[in-house]
Scaffold this motif. Sequence first.
Motif, PDB file in Angstrom:
ATOM      1  N   ALA A  25       0.965   3.017  -5.596  1.00  0.00           N
ATOM      2  CA  ALA A  25      -0.225   2.232  -5.917  1.00  0.00           C
ATOM      3  C   ALA A  25      -0.955   2.918  -7.064  1.00  0.00           C
ATOM      4  CB  ALA A  25      -1.120   2.104  -4.692  1.00  0.00           C
ATOM      5  N   LEU A  26      -1.352   2.175  -8.062  1.00  0.00           N
ATOM      6  CA  LEU A  26      -1.965   2.778  -9.252  1.00  0.00           C
ATOM      7  C   LEU A  26      -3.380   3.261  -9.009  1.00  0.00           C
ATOM      8  CD1 LEU A  26      -0.606   0.345 -11.971  1.00  0.00           C
ATOM      9  CD2 LEU A  26       0.259   2.585 -11.329  1.00  0.00           C
ATOM     10  N   ALA A  27      -4.122   2.590  -8.148  1.00  0.00           N
ATOM     11  CA  ALA A  27      -5.491   3.012  -7.845  1.00  0.00           C
ATOM     12  C   ALA A  27      -5.433   4.118  -6.789  1.00  0.00           C
ATOM     13  CB  ALA A  27      -6.305   1.840  -7.356  1.00  0.00           C
ATOM     14  N   ILE A  28      -5.047   5.309  -7.227  1.00  0.00           N
ATOM     15  CA  ILE A  28      -4.860   6.403  -6.279  1.00  0.00           C
ATOM     16  C   ILE A  28      -6.211   7.011  -5.919  1.00  0.00           C
ATOM     17  CG2 ILE A  28      -3.828   8.662  -5.902  1.00  0.00           C
ATOM     18  CD1 ILE A  28      -1.532   7.798  -7.678  1.00  0.00           C
ATOM     19  N   THR A  29      -6.563   6.847  -4.676  1.00  0.00           N
ATOM     20  CA  THR A  29      -7.759   7.470  -4.111  1.00  0.00           C
ATOM     21  C   THR A  29      -7.292   8.251  -2.890  1.00  0.00           C
ATOM     22  OG1 THR A  29      -8.247   5.616  -2.654  1.00  0.00           O
ATOM     23  CG2 THR A  29      -9.216   5.540  -4.858  1.00  0.00           C
ATOM     24  N   SER A  30      -8.166   8.962  -2.260  1.00  0.00           N
ATOM     25  CA  SER A  30      -7.760   9.749  -1.103  1.00  0.00           C
ATOM     26  C   SER A  30      -7.185   8.874   0.004  1.00  0.00           C
ATOM     27  CB  SER A  30      -8.933  10.574  -0.569  1.00  0.00           C
ATOM     28  OG  SER A  30      -9.967   9.716  -0.148  1.00  0.00           O
ATOM     29  N   GLY A  31      -7.617   7.627   0.110  1.00  0.00           N
ATOM     30  CA  GLY A  31      -7.126   6.733   1.137  1.00  0.00           C
ATOM     31  C   GLY A  31      -5.869   5.973   0.766  1.00  0.00           C
ATOM     32  N   ARG A  32      -5.418   6.073  -0.486  1.00  0.00           N
ATOM     33  CA  ARG A  32      -4.256   5.296  -0.931  1.00  0.00           C
ATOM     34  C   ARG A  32      -3.139   6.145  -1.514  1.00  0.00           C
ATOM     35  NH1 ARG A  32      -4.443  -0.116  -1.438  1.00  0.00           N
ATOM     36  NH2 ARG A  32      -3.181  -0.102  -3.307  1.00  0.00           N
ATOM     37  N   ARG A  33      -3.155   7.428  -1.296  1.00  0.00           N
ATOM     38  CA  ARG A  33      -2.122   8.277  -1.877  1.00  0.00           C
ATOM     39  C   ARG A  33      -0.731   8.003  -1.319  1.00  0.00           C
ATOM     40  NH1 ARG A  33      -4.694  13.168  -4.367  1.00  0.00           N
ATOM     41  NH2 ARG A  33      -6.879  12.810  -3.957  1.00  0.00           N
ATOM     42  N   ASP A  34      -0.670   7.468  -0.089  1.00  0.00           N
ATOM     43  CA  ASP A  34       0.632   7.220   0.516  1.00  0.00           C
ATOM     44  C   ASP A  34       0.986   5.730   0.551  1.00  0.00           C
ATOM     45  OD1 ASP A  34      -1.275   6.534   2.396  1.00  0.00           O
ATOM     46  OD2 ASP A  34      -0.178   7.359   4.085  1.00  0.00           O
ATOM     47  N   VAL A  35       0.353   4.934  -0.329  1.00  0.00           N
ATOM     48  CA  VAL A  35       0.642   3.509  -0.411  1.00  0.00           C
ATOM     49  C   VAL A  35       1.604   3.256  -1.557  1.00  0.00           C
ATOM     50  CG1 VAL A  35      -0.336   1.210  -0.811  1.00  0.00           C
ATOM     51  CG2 VAL A  35      -1.585   2.876   0.558  1.00  0.00           C
ATOM     52  N   PHE A  36       2.643   2.472  -1.268  1.00  0.00           N
ATOM     53  CA  PHE A  36       3.625   2.097  -2.274  1.00  0.00           C
ATOM     54  C   PHE A  36       3.715   0.584  -2.319  1.00  0.00           C
ATOM     55  CE2 PHE A  36       4.500   6.416  -1.339  1.00  0.00           C
ATOM     56  CZ  PHE A  36       4.876   6.951  -2.556  1.00  0.00           C
ATOM     57  N   ILE A  37       4.020   0.057  -3.502  1.00  0.00           N
ATOM     58  CA  ILE A  37       4.084  -1.375  -3.743  1.00  0.00           C
ATOM     59  C   ILE A  37       5.535  -1.751  -4.032  1.00  0.00           C
ATOM     60  CG2 ILE A  37       3.209  -3.251  -5.192  1.00  0.00           C
ATOM     61  CD1 ILE A  37       0.797  -1.797  -4.221  1.00  0.00           C
ATOM     62  N   CYS A  38       5.998  -2.824  -3.391  1.00  0.00           N
ATOM     63  CA  CYS A  38       7.345  -3.312  -3.666  1.00  0.00           C
ATOM     64  C   CYS A  38       7.395  -3.803  -5.114  1.00  0.00           C
ATOM     65  CB  CYS A  38       7.704  -4.448  -2.704  1.00  0.00           C
ATOM     66  SG  CYS A  38       9.303  -5.203  -3.068  1.00  0.00           S
ATOM     67  N   ALA A  39       8.393  -3.375  -5.848  1.00  0.00           N
ATOM     68  CA  ALA A  39       8.522  -3.748  -7.252  1.00  0.00           C
ATOM     69  C   ALA A  39       8.904  -5.217  -7.426  1.00  0.00           C
ATOM     70  CB  ALA A  39       9.559  -2.862  -7.937  1.00  0.00           C
ATOM     71  N   HIS A  40       9.348  -5.865  -6.366  1.00  0.00           N
ATOM     72  CA  HIS A  40       9.807  -7.252  -6.489  1.00  0.00           C
ATOM     73  C   HIS A  40       8.787  -8.272  -5.992  1.00  0.00           C
ATOM     74  CE1 HIS A  40      13.768  -5.913  -7.725  1.00  0.00           C
ATOM     75  NE2 HIS A  40      13.634  -4.977  -6.806  1.00  0.00           N
ATOM     76  N   CYS A  41       8.175  -8.022  -4.815  1.00  0.00           N
ATOM     77  CA  CYS A  41       7.265  -9.029  -4.264  1.00  0.00           C
ATOM     78  C   CYS A  41       5.808  -8.569  -4.212  1.00  0.00           C
ATOM     79  CB  CYS A  41       7.721  -9.458  -2.867  1.00  0.00           C
ATOM     80  SG  CYS A  41       7.465  -8.238  -1.556  1.00  0.00           S
ATOM     81  N   GLY A  42       5.536  -7.285  -4.470  1.00  0.00           N
ATOM     82  CA  GLY A  42       4.164  -6.792  -4.481  1.00  0.00           C
ATOM     83  C   GLY A  42       3.612  -6.414  -3.118  1.00  0.00           C
ATOM     84  N   ASN A  43       4.432  -6.472  -2.085  1.00  0.00           N
ATOM     85  CA  ASN A  43       4.006  -6.102  -0.738  1.00  0.00           C
ATOM     86  C   ASN A  43       3.641  -4.617  -0.700  1.00  0.00           C
ATOM     87  OD1 ASN A  43       3.653  -6.685   2.072  1.00  0.00           O
ATOM     88  ND2 ASN A  43       5.592  -5.642   2.472  1.00  0.00           N
ATOM     89  N   GLU A  44       2.520  -4.294  -0.034  1.00  0.00           N
ATOM     90  CA  GLU A  44       2.112  -2.895   0.100  1.00  0.00           C
ATOM     91  C   GLU A  44       2.685  -2.308   1.381  1.00  0.00           C
ATOM     92  OE1 GLU A  44      -2.085  -2.309  -0.116  1.00  0.00           O
ATOM     93  OE2 GLU A  44      -2.206  -3.127  -2.124  1.00  0.00           O
TER      94      GLU A  44
END
Length: 66
Positions: A23-42
Amino acid sequence: MRFKIGGTFAACAGCGREDFFPALAITSGRRDVFICAHCGNEAFYSELIRRAGKEAGRASGEEPAP
């Protein structure tokens, strides 16, 4: 990027594909969030690794842990 456990890659729960980016908006709460490159699912890193581990266990014939 792809996440691999054993011989199995983590797949998106939405579309089943295997390519993710952080996830591009890296904050302390989103460091371990990844986005699917095809459908955008988090997805959280722990979720991706857990699913890949279960699939790897099934592929090797092991019973999943409760």
